[in-house]
Design a protein around this motif. Structure first.
Motif, PDB file in Angstrom:
ATOM      1  N   GLY A   1       0.821  -1.207   0.000  1.00 42.25           N
ATOM      2  CA  GLY A   1       0.000   0.000   0.000  1.00 42.25           C
ATOM      3  C   GLY A   1       0.857   1.260   0.000  1.00 42.25           C
ATOM      4  N   ALA A   2       1.957   1.223   0.745  1.00 45.23           N
ATOM      5  CA  ALA A   2       2.868   2.377   0.769  1.00 45.23           C
ATOM      6  C   ALA A   2       3.481   2.605  -0.607  1.00 45.23           C
ATOM      7  CB  ALA A   2       3.960   2.161   1.812  1.00 45.23           C
ATOM      8  N   VAL A   3       3.847   1.527  -1.293  1.00 47.72           N
ATOM      9  CA  VAL A   3       4.398   1.646  -2.656  1.00 47.72           C
ATOM     10  C   VAL A   3       3.359   2.274  -3.579  1.00 47.72           C
ATOM     11  CG1 VAL A   3       5.192   0.317  -4.666  1.00 47.72           C
ATOM     12  CG2 VAL A   3       6.056  -0.238  -2.374  1.00 47.72           C
ATOM     13  N   GLU A   4       2.114   1.831  -3.484  1.00 49.05           N
ATOM     14  CA  GLU A   4       1.043   2.353  -4.332  1.00 49.05           C
ATOM     15  C   GLU A   4       0.783   3.838  -4.097  1.00 49.05           C
ATOM     16  OE1 GLU A   4      -2.623   0.149  -4.161  1.00 49.05           O
ATOM     17  OE2 GLU A   4      -1.551  -1.767  -4.230  1.00 49.05           O
ATOM     18  N   LYS A   5       0.941   4.303  -2.860  1.00 55.06           N
ATOM     19  CA  LYS A   5       0.573   5.676  -2.495  1.00 55.06           C
ATOM     20  C   LYS A   5       1.764   6.614  -2.335  1.00 55.06           C
ATOM     21  CE  LYS A   5      -3.623   4.211  -0.098  1.00 55.06           C
ATOM     22  NZ  LYS A   5      -3.609   2.828  -0.506  1.00 55.06           N
ATOM     23  N   TRP A   6       2.964   6.124  -2.602  1.00 50.37           N
ATOM     24  CA  TRP A   6       4.175   6.917  -2.406  1.00 50.37           C
ATOM     25  C   TRP A   6       4.098   8.190  -3.247  1.00 50.37           C
ATOM     26  CZ3 TRP A   6       8.068   4.410   0.531  1.00 50.37           C
ATOM     27  CH2 TRP A   6       9.232   5.168   0.731  1.00 50.37           C
ATOM     28  N   PRO A   7       4.440   9.358  -2.700  1.00 51.09           N
ATOM     29  CA  PRO A   7       4.337  10.616  -3.457  1.00 51.09           C
ATOM     30  C   PRO A   7       5.352  10.699  -4.605  1.00 51.09           C
ATOM     31  CG  PRO A   7       5.266  11.006  -1.267  1.00 51.09           C
ATOM     32  CD  PRO A   7       4.884   9.565  -1.322  1.00 51.09           C
ATOM     33  N   TYR A   8       4.895  11.211  -5.726  1.00 57.84           N
ATOM     34  CA  TYR A   8       5.738  11.266  -6.917  1.00 57.84           C
ATOM     35  C   TYR A   8       6.941  12.192  -6.739  1.00 57.84           C
ATOM     36  CZ  TYR A   8       4.008  15.849  -8.361  1.00 57.84           C
ATOM     37  OH  TYR A   8       3.713  17.178  -8.422  1.00 57.84           O
ATOM     38  N   GLU A   9       6.878  13.112  -5.785  1.00 55.83           N
ATOM     39  CA  GLU A   9       8.002  14.016  -5.554  1.00 55.83           C
ATOM     40  C   GLU A   9       9.217  13.277  -4.993  1.00 55.83           C
ATOM     41  OE1 GLU A   9       4.161  16.336  -4.901  1.00 55.83           O
ATOM     42  OE2 GLU A   9       4.968  14.441  -4.155  1.00 55.83           O
ATOM     43  N   ASP A  10       9.036  12.035  -4.589  1.00 51.98           N
ATOM     44  CA  ASP A  10      10.119  11.247  -4.002  1.00 51.98           C
ATOM     45  C   ASP A  10      10.261   9.896  -4.703  1.00 51.98           C
ATOM     46  OD1 ASP A  10      12.183  10.473  -2.267  1.00 51.98           O
ATOM     47  OD2 ASP A  10      10.783   9.735  -0.744  1.00 51.98           O
ATOM     48  N   CYS A  11      10.349   9.929  -6.018  1.00 52.58           N
ATOM     49  CA  CYS A  11      10.497   8.677  -6.776  1.00 52.58           C
ATOM     50  C   CYS A  11      11.794   7.958  -6.418  1.00 52.58           C
ATOM     51  CB  CYS A  11      10.447   8.957  -8.277  1.00 52.58           C
ATOM     52  SG  CYS A  11       8.808   9.437  -8.867  1.00 52.58           S
ATOM     53  N   GLU A  12      12.835   8.714  -6.145  1.00 51.94           N
ATOM     54  CA  GLU A  12      14.105   8.093  -5.777  1.00 51.94           C
ATOM     55  C   GLU A  12      13.977   7.363  -4.439  1.00 51.94           C
ATOM     56  OE1 GLU A  12      18.847   9.214  -5.644  1.00 51.94           O
ATOM     57  OE2 GLU A  12      17.378  10.837  -5.750  1.00 51.94           O
ATOM     58  N   GLY A  13      13.274   7.962  -3.483  1.00 50.32           N
ATOM     59  CA  GLY A  13      13.035   7.302  -2.200  1.00 50.32           C
ATOM     60  C   GLY A  13      12.223   6.032  -2.372  1.00 50.32           C
ATOM     61  N   LEU A  14      11.233   6.066  -3.270  1.00 52.18           N
ATOM     62  CA  LEU A  14      10.431   4.876  -3.552  1.00 52.18           C
ATOM     63  C   LEU A  14      11.307   3.778  -4.140  1.00 52.18           C
ATOM     64  CD1 LEU A  14       7.882   3.214  -3.852  1.00 52.18           C
ATOM     65  CD2 LEU A  14       7.299   4.571  -5.885  1.00 52.18           C
ATOM     66  N   ALA A  15      12.173   4.136  -5.071  1.00 52.18           N
ATOM     67  CA  ALA A  15      13.065   3.145  -5.684  1.00 52.18           C
ATOM     68  C   ALA A  15      13.967   2.503  -4.633  1.00 52.18           C
ATOM     69  CB  ALA A  15      13.897   3.800  -6.784  1.00 52.18           C
ATOM     70  N   GLU A  16      14.494   3.295  -3.728  1.00 47.69           N
ATOM     71  CA  GLU A  16      15.343   2.758  -2.665  1.00 47.69           C
ATOM     72  C   GLU A  16      14.537   1.831  -1.756  1.00 47.69           C
ATOM     73  OE1 GLU A  16      16.897   6.344  -0.951  1.00 47.69           O
ATOM     74  OE2 GLU A  16      18.377   6.588  -2.563  1.00 47.69           O
ATOM     75  N   TYR A  17      13.309   2.220  -1.438  1.00 56.42           N
ATOM     76  CA  TYR A  17      12.437   1.399  -0.595  1.00 56.42           C
ATOM     77  C   TYR A  17      12.165   0.048  -1.269  1.00 56.42           C
ATOM     78  CZ  TYR A  17       8.466   0.128   2.370  1.00 56.42           C
ATOM     79  OH  TYR A  17       7.616  -0.517   3.235  1.00 56.42           O
ATOM     80  N   VAL A  18      11.832   0.085  -2.550  1.00 57.54           N
ATOM     81  CA  VAL A  18      11.553  -1.144  -3.300  1.00 57.54           C
ATOM     82  C   VAL A  18      12.781  -2.056  -3.310  1.00 57.54           C
ATOM     83  CG1 VAL A  18      11.149  -2.019  -5.646  1.00 57.54           C
ATOM     84  CG2 VAL A  18       9.654  -0.255  -4.691  1.00 57.54           C
ATOM     85  N   CYS A  19      13.959  -1.482  -3.531  1.00 54.46           N
ATOM     86  CA  CYS A  19      15.176  -2.300  -3.534  1.00 54.46           C
ATOM     87  C   CYS A  19      15.376  -3.001  -2.196  1.00 54.46           C
ATOM     88  CB  CYS A  19      16.396  -1.441  -3.869  1.00 54.46           C
ATOM     89  SG  CYS A  19      16.516  -0.993  -5.612  1.00 54.46           S
ATOM     90  N   ASN A  20      14.996  -2.351  -1.107  1.00 59.24           N
ATOM     91  CA  ASN A  20      15.137  -2.959   0.219  1.00 59.24           C
ATOM     92  C   ASN A  20      14.097  -4.045   0.485  1.00 59.24           C
ATOM     93  OD1 ASN A  20      17.400  -1.730   1.733  1.00 59.24           O
ATOM     94  ND2 ASN A  20      16.353   0.140   1.151  1.00 59.24           N
ATOM     95  N   LEU A  21      12.944  -3.977  -0.185  1.00 59.23           N
ATOM     96  CA  LEU A  21      11.913  -5.005  -0.036  1.00 59.23           C
ATOM     97  C   LEU A  21      12.177  -6.225  -0.923  1.00 59.23           C
ATOM     98  CD1 LEU A  21       8.557  -2.972  -0.121  1.00 59.23           C
ATOM     99  CD2 LEU A  21       9.693  -3.953   1.880  1.00 59.23           C
TER     100      LEU A  21
END
Length: 113
Positions: A20-40
């Motif tokens: 759910g966090a991945v789905e709702k992650w704000p677009y202003e932080d795409c790099e943060g989302l990518a880092e989060y996904v790599c950790n999952l």
């Protein structure tokens, strides 16, 4: 954004809260989302966020390369990324048979005031 922890469920799958966090992650932080996904990502060497480089137009970007290895938990993460409409529209580059997904995360520039 305060994302859920990186702790997966007892079988090693991402939790509903994490997806759910991945789905709702704000677009202003795409790099943060990518880092989060790599950790999952299961099979950590199959998720890579590469260093900055420039495209043919001179725009700087980082490439996120995800290979699912057919593992359903990784497929769930890609599905959540695709449900994140802004991330998908801004970053999706290509998807390939065999589970390879490539995203380009462009450097955001600040407009002059």
């Amino acid at each position: 954004m305060n994302p859920p922890s990186f702790e997966l469920d007892e079988d090693g799958y991402p939790t509903d809260e994490q997806l759910g966090a991945v789905e709702k992650w704000p677009y202003e932080d795409c790099e943060g989302l990518a880092e989060y996904v790599c950790n999952l990502w299961h099979f950590e060497n199959w998720a890579e966020l590469r260093d900055w480089k420039k495209d043919e137009f001179g725009h700087e970007y980082r490439e996120l390369r995800l290979a699912t290895a057919g593992w359903s938990g990784n497929e769930d993460i890609v599905s959540a990324l695709n449900k994140n409409m802004m991330f998908s529209m801004l970053c999706w580059q290509s998807s390939h048979r065999g589970g390879l997904h490539i995203y380009h995360i462009r450097k955001l520039t600040q407009k002059a005031s």
